[in-house]
Write an enzyme that holds these catalytic residues in place. Structure first.
Site, PDB file in Angstrom:
ATOM      1  N   LEU A  81      -8.049  -9.283 -11.463  1.00 36.47           N
ATOM      2  CA  LEU A  81      -8.917  -8.613 -12.435  1.00 36.47           C
ATOM      3  C   LEU A  81     -10.156  -8.104 -11.712  1.00 36.47           C
ATOM      4  CD1 LEU A  81      -9.147 -10.786 -15.691  1.00 36.47           C
ATOM      5  CD2 LEU A  81      -8.037  -8.564 -15.406  1.00 36.47           C
ATOM      6  N   GLU A 118       6.571   6.180  -9.327  1.00 32.03           N
ATOM      7  CA  GLU A 118       5.150   5.834  -9.226  1.00 32.03           C
ATOM      8  C   GLU A 118       4.464   6.695  -8.153  1.00 32.03           C
ATOM      9  OE1 GLU A 118       5.059   1.618  -8.596  1.00 32.03           O
ATOM     10  OE2 GLU A 118       3.190   1.390  -9.700  1.00 32.03           O
ATOM     11  N   ASP A 133      -3.565  -4.885 -17.902  1.00 33.17           N
ATOM     12  CA  ASP A 133      -2.599  -3.868 -18.353  1.00 33.17           C
ATOM     13  C   ASP A 133      -2.799  -3.432 -19.805  1.00 33.17           C
ATOM     14  OD1 ASP A 133      -1.413  -4.205 -15.845  1.00 33.17           O
ATOM     15  OD2 ASP A 133      -0.106  -5.790 -16.598  1.00 33.17           O
ATOM     16  N   GLY A 139       0.782  -1.237   0.000  1.00 32.32           N
ATOM     17  CA  GLY A 139       0.000   0.000   0.000  1.00 32.32           C
ATOM     18  C   GLY A 139       0.811   1.283   0.000  1.00 32.32           C
ATOM     19  N   SER A 140       2.048   1.235  -0.516  1.00 40.02           N
ATOM     20  CA  SER A 140       2.827   2.483  -0.511  1.00 40.02           C
ATOM     21  C   SER A 140       2.254   3.495  -1.510  1.00 40.02           C
ATOM     22  CB  SER A 140       4.307   2.220  -0.799  1.00 40.02           C
ATOM     23  OG  SER A 140       4.496   1.793  -2.126  1.00 40.02           O
ATOM     24  N   ASN A 141       1.640   3.022  -2.582  1.00 38.55           N
ATOM     25  CA  ASN A 141       0.988   3.964  -3.514  1.00 38.55           C
ATOM     26  C   ASN A 141      -0.261   4.576  -2.885  1.00 38.55           C
ATOM     27  OD1 ASN A 141       2.341   4.181  -6.262  1.00 38.55           O
ATOM     28  ND2 ASN A 141       2.436   1.987  -5.853  1.00 38.55           N
ATOM     29  N   ASN A 159      -5.220   2.288 -13.248  1.00 40.74           N
ATOM     30  CA  ASN A 159      -4.257   1.363 -12.638  1.00 40.74           C
ATOM     31  C   ASN A 159      -2.862   1.944 -12.788  1.00 40.74           C
ATOM     32  OD1 ASN A 159      -3.257  -1.196 -11.584  1.00 40.74           O
ATOM     33  ND2 ASN A 159      -2.587  -1.651 -13.670  1.00 40.74           N
ATOM     34  N   HIS A 193       1.100   0.717 -13.211  1.00 40.30           N
ATOM     35  CA  HIS A 193       1.895  -0.467 -13.551  1.00 40.30           C
ATOM     36  C   HIS A 193       3.375  -0.065 -13.615  1.00 40.30           C
ATOM     37  CE1 HIS A 193       2.655  -4.441 -15.202  1.00 40.30           C
ATOM     38  NE2 HIS A 193       3.541  -3.841 -15.980  1.00 40.30           N
ATOM     39  N   LEU A 212      -3.893  -6.872  -7.425  1.00 42.71           N
ATOM     40  CA  LEU A 212      -3.329  -7.890  -8.314  1.00 42.71           C
ATOM     41  C   LEU A 212      -4.341  -8.745  -9.062  1.00 42.71           C
ATOM     42  CD1 LEU A 212      -0.314  -9.034  -6.112  1.00 42.71           C
ATOM     43  CD2 LEU A 212      -0.382  -7.316  -7.936  1.00 42.71           C
TER      44      LEU A 212
HETATM   45  C1  GRF Z   1       3.542  -1.145  -7.448  1.00 37.49           C
HETATM   46  O1  GRF Z   1       4.792  -1.079  -8.091  1.00 37.49           O
HETATM   47  C2  GRF Z   1       2.437  -1.410  -8.438  1.00 37.49           C
HETATM   48  O2  GRF Z   1       2.591  -0.771  -9.646  1.00 37.49           O
HETATM   49  C3  GRF Z   1       2.589  -2.890  -8.632  1.00 37.49           C
HETATM   50  O3  GRF Z   1       2.868  -3.389  -7.343  1.00 37.49           O
HETATM   51  C4  GRF Z   1       3.469  -2.371  -6.560  1.00 37.49           C
HETATM   52  C5  GRF Z   1       2.574  -2.150  -5.391  1.00 37.49           C
HETATM   53  O4  GRF Z   1       3.186  -1.428  -4.394  1.00 37.49           O
HETATM   54  N1  GRF Z   1       1.457  -3.450  -9.284  1.00 37.49           N
HETATM   55  P1  GRF Z   1       2.371  -0.848  -3.185  1.00 37.49           P
HETATM   56  O5  GRF Z   1       1.448  -1.943  -2.643  1.00 37.49           O
HETATM   57  O6  GRF Z   1       1.595   0.342  -3.653  1.00 37.49           O
HETATM   58  O7  GRF Z   1       3.416  -0.487  -2.163  1.00 37.49           O
END
Ligand code: GRF
Length: 218
Positions: free
Chosen positions: A86, A173, A144, A13-15, A101, A103, A84
């Site tokens: 669909l 990202e 994707d 969940g870093s994003n 999304n 990627h 991860l």
């Molecule tokens: C990210 O690089 C995302 O693009 C990929 O998995 C990673 C997830 O990282 N699908 P996080 O869970 O957001 O830390």
């Protein structure tokens, strides 16, 4: 009007955390729901610590359950941030053009089923590609495949390992995804970043980017 966002995650969940940092009170968008297909996803803690409803999907293929949740929270935009699986086709159909999304490669290179996490960066290194990057794209029924909204390049260094490359891609990202979400909030729907008034210098149109060989995935 504030754009109401749901974020779907499967792990760290870093994003999600980067989005939460970018969307402070007063921002044109707000994360009002976090969903995960995994009860043990560490990223759920980011939502819970901010008192954002965090739900674990009992059956991630259950379209009716998705639609009920997204409707209940009046979601305008669904962001897949390290999710991860669909998303069920009826959900894509109901929210077409409103699901994005992130990627960790320059799609269409190194995308498709099974291309996630470290596998992407391993494949980039094995291919000898000299650059990789990040793609933010609309989500359709495939893995994707949807229209690209933003891309940002990351050079591959001579002594890169999958871990080091992943860390540099992730940093990018964490900037590009919030920029794409803010652009969507400004426009009222996801838009190509270079056409947005909040465009970042990091965004690149799709047709100028991938020089990397495709791994032959769909
Ligand atoms: C990210 O690089 C995302 O693009 C990929 O998995 C990673 C997830 O990282 N699908 P996080 O869970 O957001 O830390």
């Amino acid at each position: 009007m504030t754009m109401r966002i749901a974020v779907a995650i499967s792990g760290r969940g870093s994003n999600l955390e980067a989005l939460l940092r970018a969307l402070q009170p007063g921002a044109p968008a707000e994360i009002v729901l976090v969903v995960s297909d995994r009860a043990e996803a560490a990223g759920l803690a980011h939502a819970r610590s901010r008192e954002i409803p965090a739900m674990v999907l009992r059956d991630p293929a259950d379209a009716a359950a998705w639609l009920e949740r997204l409707g209940e929270y009046r979601i305008d935009l669904l962001v897949l941030a390290g999710y991860l699986r669909l998303v069920p086709a009826p959900v894509i159909a109901a929210y077409r053009g409103r699901i994005i999304n992130t990627h960790p490669s320059l799609l269409p290179a190194f995308g498709g089923k099974g291309m996630y996490g470290e596998r992407v960066h391993q494949a980039v290194l094995e291919s000898g590609a000299r650059e990789t990057g990040v793609t933010i794209h609309l989500v359709d029924e495939g893995y994707d495949r949807g229209a690209v909204l933003a891309q940002s390049r990351v050079p591959v260094l001579r002594d890169d390992t999958p871990e080091r490359l992943a860390a540099r891609v992730l940093e990018v990202e964490h900037r590009l995804l919030p920029a794409a979400v803010l652009a969507a909030a400004a426009a009222g729907r996801p838009v190509p970043l270079e056409q947005s008034p909040v465009a970042s210098h990091q965004s690149r149109p799709r047709d100028k980017t991938p020089n990397a060989p495709s791994p032959g995935k769909p």
